[in-house]
Design a protein around this motif. Structure first.
Motif, short mmCIF file in Angstrom:
data_model
loop_
_atom_site.label_atom_id
_atom_site.label_comp_id
_atom_site.label_asym_id
_atom_site.label_seq_id
_atom_site.Cartn_x
_atom_site.Cartn_y
_atom_site.Cartn_z
N THR A 224 -12.47 3.09 -17.32
CA THR A 224 -12.46 4.29 -18.16
C THR A 224 -11.20 5.11 -17.94
OG1 THR A 224 -14.88 4.39 -18.14
CG2 THR A 224 -13.70 6.40 -18.74
N ILE A 225 -10.85 5.33 -16.68
CA ILE A 225 -9.66 6.13 -16.37
C ILE A 225 -8.41 5.42 -16.87
CG2 ILE A 225 -8.26 7.07 -14.50
CD1 ILE A 225 -10.81 7.50 -12.91
N LEU A 226 -8.28 4.12 -16.57
CA LEU A 226 -7.08 3.38 -17.00
C LEU A 226 -6.98 3.29 -18.51
CD1 LEU A 226 -7.04 0.47 -14.38
CD2 LEU A 226 -5.70 2.58 -14.37
N SER A 227 -8.13 3.09 -19.18
CA SER A 227 -8.10 2.97 -20.64
C SER A 227 -7.75 4.30 -21.29
CB SER A 227 -9.46 2.47 -21.15
OG SER A 227 -9.76 1.20 -20.61
N PHE A 228 -8.35 5.38 -20.81
CA PHE A 228 -8.05 6.69 -21.39
C PHE A 228 -6.58 7.05 -21.16
CE2 PHE A 228 -7.86 11.24 -21.79
CZ PHE A 228 -8.78 11.53 -22.79
N GLN A 229 -6.10 6.84 -19.94
CA GLN A 229 -4.72 7.17 -19.65
C GLN A 229 -3.75 6.30 -20.45
OE1 GLN A 229 -3.65 6.53 -15.57
NE2 GLN A 229 -1.65 7.50 -15.76
N GLY A 230 -4.04 5.00 -20.52
CA GLY A 230 -3.13 4.11 -21.24
C GLY A 230 -3.09 4.38 -22.73
N SER A 231 -4.25 4.59 -23.35
CA SER A 231 -4.27 4.82 -24.80
C SER A 231 -3.77 6.22 -25.14
CB SER A 231 -5.69 4.63 -25.34
OG SER A 231 -6.62 5.45 -24.64
N TRP A 232 -4.01 7.21 -24.28
CA TRP A 232 -3.49 8.55 -24.55
C TRP A 232 -1.96 8.57 -24.46
CZ3 TRP A 232 -5.77 13.07 -26.13
CH2 TRP A 232 -4.98 14.23 -26.05
N ASN A 233 -1.40 7.85 -23.49
CA ASN A 233 0.04 7.82 -23.32
C ASN A 233 0.73 6.76 -24.17
OD1 ASN A 233 0.05 9.90 -21.41
ND2 ASN A 233 -0.30 8.48 -19.71
N GLU A 234 -0.04 5.99 -24.92
CA GLU A 234 0.55 4.92 -25.74
C GLU A 234 1.51 5.51 -26.77
OE1 GLU A 234 1.73 1.43 -26.93
OE2 GLU A 234 0.21 1.62 -25.35
N PHE A 235 2.67 4.88 -26.89
CA PHE A 235 3.68 5.38 -27.84
C PHE A 235 4.23 4.27 -28.73
CE2 PHE A 235 8.22 6.10 -28.75
CZ PHE A 235 8.10 7.21 -29.58
N THR A 236 4.61 3.15 -28.12
CA THR A 236 5.29 2.10 -28.88
C THR A 236 4.38 1.49 -29.94
OG1 THR A 236 4.73 0.52 -27.13
CG2 THR A 236 6.89 1.57 -27.02
N HIS A 237 3.11 1.27 -29.58
CA HIS A 237 2.20 0.68 -30.57
C HIS A 237 2.00 1.61 -31.76
CE1 HIS A 237 -1.21 -1.27 -32.43
NE2 HIS A 237 -1.92 -0.17 -32.29
N PHE A 238 1.79 2.89 -31.52
CA PHE A 238 1.61 3.84 -32.62
C PHE A 238 2.89 4.01 -33.43
CE2 PHE A 238 -1.57 5.89 -29.54
CZ PHE A 238 -2.57 5.02 -29.96
N LEU A 239 4.01 3.77 -32.78
CA LEU A 239 5.29 3.89 -33.48
C LEU A 239 5.43 2.84 -34.57
CD1 LEU A 239 8.02 5.42 -33.55
CD2 LEU A 239 8.90 3.71 -31.96
N VAL A 240 4.89 1.62 -34.33
CA VAL A 240 4.99 0.55 -35.32
C VAL A 240 3.71 0.44 -36.15
CG1 VAL A 240 6.59 -0.76 -33.89
CG2 VAL A 240 4.14 -1.21 -33.71
N ALA A 241 2.66 1.17 -35.78
CA ALA A 241 1.39 1.08 -36.50
C ALA A 241 1.26 2.11 -37.61
CB ALA A 241 0.21 1.22 -35.54
N THR A 242 2.06 3.18 -37.56
CA THR A 242 1.93 4.22 -38.57
C THR A 242 3.25 4.96 -38.74
OG1 THR A 242 0.76 6.24 -39.19
CG2 THR A 242 1.10 5.86 -36.85
N SER A 243 3.50 5.40 -39.94
CA SER A 243 4.62 6.29 -40.25
C SER A 243 4.15 7.55 -40.95
CB SER A 243 5.65 5.57 -41.12
OG SER A 243 5.06 5.18 -42.37
#
Length: 303
Positions: A224-243
């Motif tokens: 839970t901690i790793l998933s929340f931290q990783g998805s909250w801090n995710e940047f590169t995937h959202f950069l190519v997933a939406t404009s």
């Protein structure tokens, strides 16, 4: 006349004394250890303290003394701009926070379900190709995420998932680290519990859900901690997933704002106030779940 026998001189024992007694050595080791921990704490927390302090500075104070931990004077101008006091600078923080929370909670729940099911299957079930599946999961860890950016964009665009919440969430619903953590946790549970559950008539899923899963709560908290931290801090995937600006997460919105309206301008208090805002949810989740993790670990060790 008989000679008188001389008595041999009594030997004086030589006592080798150590310079430091065991107690003084123990105190010295503790002092050195705590000193190293204090230095490490300062080096680790120092940038965060400077970030928080700078967010309450004025622009002139931040430029004149950027590493000072005490603002002079204390100013909340940066936080007022985030709250919407400056009409010339549109910062939709609430929309970014809502998108980040929705995506992060969805990804965290998905990883808890999928990672635990996959970890249980790899740890308990015997099926053809199990070793190859496990090798594939381990091989995923060796692939750098940046290599997959262009393929992600092409696949999402081809499936019509670009600029959608589904395109932001579905590719992140499982991860190799979570699967390996859950697999290791399930392997530590005695297999006799599964056999006893089967004797009582429980199926595979009932055994997983009611018998084995409650015994690996520390692993669930870790995921839970790793998933929340990783998805909250995710940047590169959202950069190519939406404009679409309406779908931007907090980190993506801050990056676009810094590269757009705030590009080239100093405004360090505003930038660091936004960065501080992005770290608050992670700190809250970590503090809450880390306490639960400690309680779960202590109770499981007592049992």
């Amino acid at each position: 006349m008989a000679r008188r026998r001389r008595r041999p001189a009594e030997s004086v024992p030589v006592v080798l004394t150590d310079r430091y007694s065991p107690r003084s050595r123990k105190v010295l080791v503790r002092v050195v250890g705590y000193g190293l921990l204090a230095v490490g704490t300062v080096l680790y927390l120092g940038p965060f303290l400077v970030q928080i302090a700078t967010s309450f500075k004025t622009d002139a104070d931040a430029v004149a003394d950027p590493v000072s931990l005490w603002p002079s004077p204390v100013s909340t101008a940066a936080w007022s701009v985030i709250a919407g006091s400056n009409p010339a600078l549109d910062i939709p923080v609430l929309r970014w926070l809502g998108n980040s929370l929705f995506v992060t909670v969805s990804v965290t729940l998905g990883r808890l379900i999928i990672d635990s099911l996959a970890g249980y299957a790899l740890a308990r079930l015997r099926f053809r190709g199990r070793a190859m599946v496990f090798a594939g999961v381990v091989a995923v860890l060796a692939v750098p995420g940046v290599v997959l950016l262009i393929p992600k964009f092409l696949v999402l665009n081809e499936l019509g998932m670009f600029d959608t919440y589904a395109g932001m969430i579905l590719p992140l619903l499982c991860d190799a680290v979570g699967i390996l953590l859950m697999k290791t946790a399930f392997e530590a549970v005695p297999t006799e519990l599964d056999e006893a559950a089967r004797i009582d008539g429980a199926g595979v899923f009932r055994t997983f859900w009611s018998v084995v899963l409650p015994l690996v709560r520390p692993a669930l908290v870790t995921v839970t901690i790793l998933s929340f931290q990783g998805s909250w801090n995710e940047f590169t995937h959202f950069l190519v997933a939406t404009s679409d600006p309406d779908l931007a997460t907090l980190n993506l919105g801050i990056a676009r704002l810094t590269a757009g309206d705030l590009q080239g301008s100093q405004q360090f208090p505003l930038k660091l106030a936004l960065a501080t805002l992005s770290t608050i949810p992670i700190a809250i989740v970590y503090v809450f779940f880390s306490r639960y993790f400690m309680r779960s670990g202590a109770s499981s060790s007592l049992k």
